[in-house]
Design a protein around this motif. Structure first.
Motif, PDB file in Angstrom:
ATOM      1  N   PHE A 173       1.122  -1.457   0.122  1.00 20.09           N
ATOM      2  CA  PHE A 173       0.288   0.720   0.157  1.00 20.09           C
ATOM      3  C   PHE A 173       1.053   0.853   0.452  1.00 20.09           C
ATOM      4  CE2 PHE A 173      -2.590   3.062   2.166  1.00 20.09           C
ATOM      5  CZ  PHE A 173      -3.884   3.159   1.077  1.00 20.09           C
TER       6      PHE A 173
ATOM      7  N   VAL B 284      -6.406  27.297   0.863  1.00 18.86           N
ATOM      8  CA  VAL B 284      -7.101  25.772   0.335  1.00 18.86           C
ATOM      9  C   VAL B 284      -5.752  24.460   0.308  1.00 18.86           C
ATOM     10  CG1 VAL B 284      -8.833  24.326  -0.382  1.00 18.86           C
ATOM     11  CG2 VAL B 284      -9.373  26.540   0.745  1.00 18.86           C
TER      12      VAL B 284
ATOM     13  N   HIS C  40      -2.971  24.627   1.992  1.00 20.99           N
ATOM     14  CA  HIS C  40      -3.406  22.680   3.364  1.00 20.99           C
ATOM     15  C   HIS C  40      -3.988  22.310   2.658  1.00 20.99           C
ATOM     16  CE1 HIS C  40      -6.195  22.499   6.494  1.00 20.99           C
ATOM     17  NE2 HIS C  40      -6.807  21.795   6.172  1.00 20.99           N
ATOM     18  N   THR C  41      -4.137  21.927   1.426  1.00 22.00           N
ATOM     19  CA  THR C  41      -3.849  20.413   0.907  1.00 22.00           C
ATOM     20  C   THR C  41      -2.920  20.101   1.249  1.00 22.00           C
ATOM     21  OG1 THR C  41      -5.820  20.485  -0.309  1.00 22.00           O
ATOM     22  CG2 THR C  41      -4.996  19.381  -1.335  1.00 22.00           C
TER      23      THR C  41
ATOM     24  N   ASN D 245       1.076  13.425   5.944  1.00 23.13           N
ATOM     25  CA  ASN D 245       0.177  11.794   5.648  1.00 23.13           C
ATOM     26  C   ASN D 245       1.658  10.854   4.957  1.00 23.13           C
ATOM     27  OD1 ASN D 245      -2.437  11.721   6.932  1.00 23.13           O
ATOM     28  ND2 ASN D 245      -2.759  12.809   4.514  1.00 23.13           N
TER      29      ASN D 245
ATOM     30  N   ASP E  98     -10.639  15.846  -0.715  1.00 22.48           N
ATOM     31  CA  ASP E  98      -9.832  16.589  -1.387  1.00 22.48           C
ATOM     32  C   ASP E  98      -8.418  16.429  -2.212  1.00 22.48           C
ATOM     33  OD1 ASP E  98      -8.796  18.597   0.132  1.00 22.48           O
ATOM     34  OD2 ASP E  98      -8.112  19.747  -1.364  1.00 22.48           O
ATOM     35  N   ASP E  99      -8.024  15.743  -1.257  1.00 23.98           N
ATOM     36  CA  ASP E  99      -6.288  15.055  -1.567  1.00 23.98           C
ATOM     37  C   ASP E  99      -6.716  13.529  -1.825  1.00 23.98           C
ATOM     38  OD1 ASP E  99      -3.587  14.457  -1.765  1.00 23.98           O
ATOM     39  OD2 ASP E  99      -3.287  14.139   0.587  1.00 23.98           O
ATOM     40  N   LYS E 100      -5.945  13.232  -3.157  1.00 26.71           N
ATOM     41  CA  LYS E 100      -6.252  12.210  -3.279  1.00 26.71           C
ATOM     42  C   LYS E 100      -5.438  10.413  -2.871  1.00 26.71           C
ATOM     43  CE  LYS E 100      -5.375   8.170  -7.180  1.00 26.71           C
ATOM     44  NZ  LYS E 100      -4.236   8.537  -8.637  1.00 26.71           N
ATOM     45  N   ILE E 101      -4.365  11.100  -2.092  1.00 29.62           N
ATOM     46  CA  ILE E 101      -3.487  10.531  -0.737  1.00 29.62           C
ATOM     47  C   ILE E 101      -4.048  10.477   0.766  1.00 29.62           C
ATOM     48  CG2 ILE E 101      -1.100  10.417   0.243  1.00 29.62           C
ATOM     49  CD1 ILE E 101       0.304  11.049  -2.568  1.00 29.62           C
ATOM     50  N   SER E 102      -4.363  11.022   0.612  1.00 33.87           N
ATOM     51  CA  SER E 102      -5.001  11.782   2.429  1.00 33.87           C
ATOM     52  C   SER E 102      -6.438  10.660   1.900  1.00 33.87           C
ATOM     53  CB  SER E 102      -5.515  12.971   2.490  1.00 33.87           C
ATOM     54  OG  SER E 102      -4.436  13.510   2.358  1.00 33.87           O
TER      55      SER E 102
ATOM     56  N   ARG F 298      -7.030   8.584   0.476  1.00 27.83           N
ATOM     57  CA  ARG F 298      -6.840   6.595  -0.462  1.00 27.83           C
ATOM     58  C   ARG F 298      -6.370   6.229   1.275  1.00 27.83           C
ATOM     59  NH1 ARG F 298      -3.103   4.280  -4.126  1.00 27.83           N
ATOM     60  NH2 ARG F 298      -3.929   2.571  -3.356  1.00 27.83           N
ATOM     61  N   LEU F 299      -5.500   6.806   1.883  1.00 25.93           N
ATOM     62  CA  LEU F 299      -5.503   6.754   3.271  1.00 25.93           C
ATOM     63  C   LEU F 299      -7.151   6.185   4.356  1.00 25.93           C
ATOM     64  CD1 LEU F 299      -2.130   8.948   3.849  1.00 25.93           C
ATOM     65  CD2 LEU F 299      -2.215   6.125   4.265  1.00 25.93           C
TER      66      LEU F 299
ATOM     67  N   ASP G 150     -13.951  16.083   5.370  1.00 25.59           N
ATOM     68  CA  ASP G 150     -12.622  17.626   5.251  1.00 25.59           C
ATOM     69  C   ASP G 150     -12.649  18.532   5.711  1.00 25.59           C
ATOM     70  OD1 ASP G 150      -9.890  18.512   5.692  1.00 25.59           O
ATOM     71  OD2 ASP G 150      -9.640  18.445   3.258  1.00 25.59           O
TER      72      ASP G 150
ATOM     73  N   MET H 243     -11.485  21.753   5.160  1.00 28.38           N
ATOM     74  CA  MET H 243     -10.988  22.672   4.544  1.00 28.38           C
ATOM     75  C   MET H 243     -10.887  21.844   3.104  1.00 28.38           C
ATOM     76  SD  MET H 243      -7.557  25.224   4.640  1.00 28.38           S
ATOM     77  CE  MET H 243      -8.173  25.830   6.359  1.00 28.38           C
ATOM     78  N   MET H 244     -11.369  21.925   1.972  1.00 25.58           N
ATOM     79  CA  MET H 244     -12.215  22.026   0.985  1.00 25.58           C
ATOM     80  C   MET H 244     -11.933  22.744  -0.591  1.00 25.58           C
ATOM     81  SD  MET H 244     -13.477  17.613   1.107  1.00 25.58           S
ATOM     82  CE  MET H 244     -15.035  18.809   1.984  1.00 25.58           C
TER      83      MET H 244
ATOM     84  N   SER I 104      -6.882  19.545  11.200  1.00 25.18           N
ATOM     85  CA  SER I 104      -5.547  20.513  10.583  1.00 25.18           C
ATOM     86  C   SER I 104      -5.638  22.003  11.463  1.00 25.18           C
ATOM     87  CB  SER I 104      -4.407  20.231  10.441  1.00 25.18           C
ATOM     88  OG  SER I 104      -5.259  21.480   9.253  1.00 25.18           O
TER      89      SER I 104
ATOM     90  N   LYS J 277      -5.466  16.232  12.443  1.00 21.63           N
ATOM     91  CA  LYS J 277      -4.791  15.703  12.327  1.00 21.63           C
ATOM     92  C   LYS J 277      -3.638  16.058  12.535  1.00 21.63           C
ATOM     93  CE  LYS J 277      -7.460  15.845   7.516  1.00 21.63           C
ATOM     94  NZ  LYS J 277      -6.959  16.818   5.759  1.00 21.63           N
TER      95      LYS J 277
END
Lengths: 110, 304
Positions: A21, A54, A57-58, A65, B8-12, B14-15, B52, B54-55, B83, B104
């Protein structure tokens, strides 16, 4: 550079040792990081501080992560500047973030 | 149980999906607030949400605020993931309608445990909603049974009396005519004695069908008791009620025999409500007219 770019061991630990993963999201990261940084760069050429905030922040969340603290801190600096209404500060911090992003992707690939 | 994960973040994202996959959750993901809101407008959408804050587009807290304004707003359990972690942020999110606030970086087991609490609460809401629905159905059935005569399925005396009182009040206020027709099946005792009670019941049911077939939607036909029936005709003066009563008499005389093989007729008394007259007096006058119809030879309509 005193802050670590990428800590694979910590990421693996966070994922309970799930290497498959981890490799999968690191593959995504190699695409997502440049994409998001390009978006942030485009936003910084405008004046929409909320969108800059924003987007930074992302990136901060993603870097956090991924156990990529240098990128996290660079994004945090831009997010803070945007939150405080400091457009020039956000723009000034962008080049540092771009450099760190490139190095982070390289560290992930290594 | 379905769970909506908006990040909104793809990696976050998926986690986050990984936190819930394989733990009895049916994961539905959204990549921004607008997509999350679209999902929440679809039928069979999740009621357990991890959003989340903030998106791009609608923020997680705005989604919760909007949800709480919906009629089913209380049935959702929303966890805001962020966060932003000052006491002011926490108060803002919870006052906005969030049930839980998770900072977070989160710990996967702790986040799942909080979602499990939400799952129990959402399940409880579903169970309660289902019980309330069943209770409402049961109440409707009880109300129907309380107002209905079991054999003929016409209204019963209790319902009729309530309706008559209300109709008289309305007639007083809006000055419209109102009439009553009291009906009795002629020589019904003889029917029971000759053909048996089961045949008597068949006659009662056949007559109820005749009343139903001739009554207007606004008329109220009821079984008054035994072989007596009563019809309330609003916006109808005595002559109009007499026409209706004659139709009933005639149809019973011609059709009941065909339905039941038993020759049965009915007698009817017709009265019009007079201003100031109370329900008891009106019924008494209708009864009197009915008994004149009986005395005058049955199978007839008498105006009182």
């Amino acid at each position: 550079m005193s802050v670590t770019l990428f800590d694979r061991a910590e990421l693996l630990e966070n994922l309970d040792g799930d290497a498959e993963f981890a490799d999968s999201i690191l593959g995504d990261a190699q695409v997502e990081i440049p994409k998001d940084v390009a978006q942030l760069k485009a936003l910084c050429s405008g004046e929409e501080l909320h969108s800059i905030r924003v987007c930074a922040h992302t990136i901060k969340g993603m870097a956090s992560n991924l156990c990529a603290p240098a990128l996290r801190d660079a994004a945090f600096a831009i997010e803070g500047a945007a939150r405080d209404g400091d457009l020039e500060g956000a723009r000034a911090a962008l080049s540092e973030l771009e450099k760190i992003a490139v190095m982070t992707v390289e560290a992930i690939k290594a | 149980m379905k769970i909506l994960l908006a990040e909104d973040d793809k990696i976050s994202r998926r986690l986050l999906e990984r936190v819930f996959s394989g733990y009895g959750y049916d994961v539905v993901s959204a990549s921004d607030g607008d997509e999350a809101w679209r999902i929440l407008e679809e039928p069979e959408h999740p009621h357990l949400l991890v959003l989340d804050w903030m998106m791009p587009g609608v923020t997680g807290v705005e989604i919760v605020k909007r949800l709480r304004e919906r009629p089913d707003g209380h049935t959702y359990y929303a966890i805001i993931l962020t966060s932003l972690d000052t006491p002011d942020d926490l108060a803002y999110a919870l006052d906005g309608g969030a049930d839980e606030f998770v900072s977070k970086p989160y710990h996967a087991d702790a986040l799942r445990a909080r979602a499990n609490v939400g799952r129990r609460i959402v399940s409880l809401h579903h169970t309660l909603s289902e019980k309330i629905r069943l209770l409402q159905e049961a109440n409707a059935t009880i109300s129907h049974l309380a107002a209905t005569d079991e054999l003929t399925t016409l209204y019963n005396r209790r319902y009729f009396n309530e309706n008559l009182t209300k109709s008289i009040s309305a007639a007083k206020r809006y000055k419209f005519p109102l009439s009553l027709v009291m009906v009795d099946i002629d020589k019904f005792k003889a029917v029971n004695d000759t053909y048996g009670h089961s045949s008597g019941d068949t006659v009662l049911k056949a007559f109820a069908d005749i009343l139903r077939s001739l009554a207007r939607t606004e008329d109220v036909s009821a079984r008054w008791g035994g072989e007596e029936f009563i019809i309330l005709l609003t916006h109808t003066a005595r002559d109009g009620a007499a026409v209706m009563a004659e139709r009933v008499r005639s149809k019973m005389a011609s059709e009941c025999l065909r339905v039941t093989s038993i020759p049965v007729t009915v007698s009817l008394g017709v009265v019009e409500w007079g201003d100031g007259e109370d329900p008891e007096l009106l019924i008494k006058r209708a009864d009197k007219a009915l008994y004149r119809a009986k005395d005058e030879g049955r199978n007839r309509v008498v105006l009182g």
